[in-house]
Scaffold this active site. Sequence first.
Site, PDB file in Angstrom:
ATOM      1  N   THR A 273      45.051  46.916  39.200  1.00 26.64           N
ATOM      2  CA  THR A 273      43.867  46.800  39.780  1.00 26.64           C
ATOM      3  C   THR A 273      44.211  47.286  41.357  1.00 26.64           C
ATOM      4  OG1 THR A 273      44.118  44.511  40.358  1.00 26.64           O
ATOM      5  CG2 THR A 273      43.014  44.943  38.312  1.00 26.64           C
TER       6      THR A 273
ATOM      7  N   LYS B 129      45.202  27.880  41.067  1.00 24.07           N
ATOM      8  CA  LYS B 129      45.407  29.525  39.769  1.00 24.07           C
ATOM      9  C   LYS B 129      44.855  28.295  38.696  1.00 24.07           C
ATOM     10  CE  LYS B 129      43.653  33.542  40.593  1.00 24.07           C
ATOM     11  NZ  LYS B 129      42.585  33.543  40.903  1.00 24.07           N
TER      12      LYS B 129
ATOM     13  N   TYR C  38      48.414  30.952  46.346  1.00 25.01           N
ATOM     14  CA  TYR C  38      47.590  31.310  44.907  1.00 25.01           C
ATOM     15  C   TYR C  38      47.846  30.435  43.509  1.00 25.01           C
ATOM     16  CZ  TYR C  38      46.343  35.667  41.796  1.00 25.01           C
ATOM     17  OH  TYR C  38      45.750  35.722  41.036  1.00 25.01           O
TER      18      TYR C  38
ATOM     19  N   ASN D 295      35.676  35.189  38.162  1.00 27.70           N
ATOM     20  CA  ASN D 295      36.571  36.115  38.260  1.00 27.70           C
ATOM     21  C   ASN D 295      37.171  36.435  38.992  1.00 27.70           C
ATOM     22  OD1 ASN D 295      38.604  38.363  36.906  1.00 27.70           O
ATOM     23  ND2 ASN D 295      37.207  39.406  38.048  1.00 27.70           N
TER      24      ASN D 295
HETATM   25  N1  LIG Z   1      46.199  42.688  38.908  1.00 26.59           N
HETATM   26  C1  LIG Z   1      46.205  41.258  38.643  1.00 26.59           C
HETATM   27  O1  LIG Z   1      48.020  41.586  38.231  1.00 26.59           O
HETATM   28  C2  LIG Z   1      46.320  39.697  38.647  1.00 26.59           C
HETATM   29  C3  LIG Z   1      46.661  39.230  37.619  1.00 26.59           C
HETATM   30  C4  LIG Z   1      46.798  38.178  37.433  1.00 26.59           C
HETATM   31  C5  LIG Z   1      45.335  37.161  37.811  1.00 26.59           C
HETATM   32  N2  LIG Z   1      44.226  38.236  37.871  1.00 26.59           N
HETATM   33  C6  LIG Z   1      42.935  37.932  39.116  1.00 26.59           C
HETATM   34  O2  LIG Z   1      42.382  38.599  38.066  1.00 26.59           O
HETATM   35  C7  LIG Z   1      40.865  38.140  39.102  1.00 26.59           C
HETATM   36  C8  LIG Z   1      40.677  39.811  39.340  1.00 26.59           C
HETATM   37  O3  LIG Z   1      41.744  40.593  40.329  1.00 26.59           O
HETATM   38  P1  LIG Z   1      41.539  41.728  39.746  1.00 26.59           P
HETATM   39  O4  LIG Z   1      43.589  42.085  39.894  1.00 26.59           O
HETATM   40  O5  LIG Z   1      40.515  42.707  38.760  1.00 26.59           O
HETATM   41  O6  LIG Z   1      41.973  41.960  41.158  1.00 26.59           O
HETATM   42  P2  LIG Z   1      40.229  42.906  42.601  1.00 26.59           P
HETATM   43  O7  LIG Z   1      40.746  44.676  41.787  1.00 26.59           O
HETATM   44  O8  LIG Z   1      40.980  43.492  43.297  1.00 26.59           O
HETATM   45  O9  LIG Z   1      39.211  42.045  41.952  1.00 26.59           O
HETATM   46  C9  LIG Z   1      38.573  40.863  42.830  1.00 26.59           C
HETATM   47  C10 LIG Z   1      37.388  41.010  42.729  1.00 26.59           C
HETATM   48  O10 LIG Z   1      37.057  39.215  42.830  1.00 26.59           O
HETATM   49  C11 LIG Z   1      35.820  40.050  44.401  1.00 26.59           C
HETATM   50  N3  LIG Z   1      36.164  38.775  45.442  1.00 26.59           N
HETATM   51  C12 LIG Z   1      37.584  38.631  45.752  1.00 26.59           C
HETATM   52  N4  LIG Z   1      37.006  37.717  47.217  1.00 26.59           N
HETATM   53  C13 LIG Z   1      36.413  37.341  47.374  1.00 26.59           C
HETATM   54  C14 LIG Z   1      34.974  35.885  47.851  1.00 26.59           C
HETATM   55  N5  LIG Z   1      35.449  35.346  48.744  1.00 26.59           N
HETATM   56  N6  LIG Z   1      33.615  36.180  46.976  1.00 26.59           N
HETATM   57  C15 LIG Z   1      33.074  37.215  46.335  1.00 26.59           C
HETATM   58  N7  LIG Z   1      34.298  37.781  45.584  1.00 26.59           N
HETATM   59  C16 LIG Z   1      35.296  38.128  46.183  1.00 26.59           C
HETATM   60  C17 LIG Z   1      36.467  41.239  44.746  1.00 26.59           C
HETATM   61  O11 LIG Z   1      35.596  41.852  45.619  1.00 26.59           O
HETATM   62  P3  LIG Z   1      34.684  41.788  46.839  1.00 26.59           P
HETATM   63  O12 LIG Z   1      35.856  42.422  47.368  1.00 26.59           O
HETATM   64  O13 LIG Z   1      33.988  43.013  47.135  1.00 26.59           O
HETATM   65  O14 LIG Z   1      34.291  40.161  47.599  1.00 26.59           O
HETATM   66  C18 LIG Z   1      37.220  41.744  43.310  1.00 26.59           C
HETATM   67  O15 LIG Z   1      36.150  41.675  42.704  1.00 26.59           O
HETATM   68  C19 LIG Z   1      41.437  37.761  40.556  1.00 26.59           C
HETATM   69  O16 LIG Z   1      41.052  36.098  40.205  1.00 26.59           O
HETATM   70  C20 LIG Z   1      42.998  37.332  40.676  1.00 26.59           C
HETATM   71  O17 LIG Z   1      43.605  36.004  41.141  1.00 26.59           O
HETATM   72  C21 LIG Z   1      45.159  39.774  38.930  1.00 26.59           C
END
Ligand SMILES: NC(=O)c1ccc[n+]([C@@H]2O[C@H](COP(=O)([O-])OP(=O)(O)OC[C@H]3O[C@@H](n4cnc5c(N)ncnc54)[C@H](OP(=O)(O)O)[C@@H]3O)[C@@H](O)[C@H]2O)c1
Length: 250
Positions: free
Chosen positions: A191, A160, A156, A89
């Site tokens: 988030t 994705k 991105y 994720n």
């Molecule tokens: N929020 C939205 O609107 C949305 C919509 C569609 C899809 N998504 C997807 O949902 C997923 C979770 O995102 P979120 O919305 O929960 O955002 P978030 O709170 O920013 O979480 C992202 C997570 O990924 C980790 N991460 C980022 N880069 C990393 C790396 N190089 N190695 C290891 N861990 C890494 C971060 O932890 P650390 O910084 O501690 O490494 C954090 O735990 C992502 O794949 C995102 O693309 C989000």
Amino acid sequence: MRLKDKRILITGASSGIGAAAARLCATEGARLILTARRADRLQALAAEIAAAGGRALTLAGAVEDEAHQAYLADLALREFGGLDGAFNNAGMTGPAGPVTGLALADWQRVLEVNLTAGFLAAKHQIPLLLAAGGGSLLFTSSFVGHGIGLPGMAAYAAAKSGLIGLVQVLAAEHGAQGLRVNALLPGGTRTEMAGDDPGFHAWVAGIHALKRMAEPEEIARVALFLLSDEASFVTGAAIAADGGNTIFKG
Ligand SMILES: NC(=O)c1ccc[n+]([C@@H]2O[C@H](COP(=O)([O-])OP(=O)(O)OC[C@H]3O[C@@H](n4cnc5c(N)ncnc54)[C@H](OP(=O)(O)O)[C@@H]3O)[C@@H](O)[C@H]2O)c1
């Protein structure tokens, strides 16, 4: 207890959707391995899960680092004897802007963290999942690049949407061995990734049929379903939990 005795690895567990999924999976009986780069966040979450009677191990590192993916699989084998599911994720958006101004290094970084990390995860997790008789392999994709062309997010979107292709091939390669592989496509979710600008949040809410953003727990519930045996006939699918943003044209 929809994940009773299941051993589940969650990446991106230090915040947002991954942290919400970790809490929910622990409540449903899973033993967890949690990873992200921020060790302090992971440890605090593992302590919270332990205090509630669950079990979570942590290993901090970067998902695009193959050695880290290998360590995670080793940890699952050593501590839990294997793996029944993985929620890959972790993700990042990278700098926003038109392709004509996008640096190659930024393009590559976004693909590395969002897409190549998925390949590395699959490479190291699948042998364990197959040894346990199959299980569920899940990746977080996005509505961006799947029905929606959001300006400024080319890398991105490519990453994705690339994950969905990866999912389809893996599901076809390993379906006969009982492994299910799916992509989860969240809509705009509150988030760290979405920031805290109310104006931006209002704009994001407006592109959804439901006229609001998701809470991380709403996406985590869909991840739980896909990780659990309740989704026993779901594989190779791109499952949207997107508040109707891909169908909304208001
Ligand atoms: N929020 C939205 O609107 C949305 C919509 C569609 C899809 N998504 C997807 O949902 C997923 C979770 O995102 P979120 O919305 O929960 O955002 P978030 O709170 O920013 O979480 C992202 C997570 O990924 C980790 N991460 C980022 N880069 C990393 C790396 N190089 N190695 C290891 N861990 C890494 C971060 O932890 P650390 O910084 O501690 O490494 C954090 O735990 C992502 O794949 C995102 O693309 C989000």
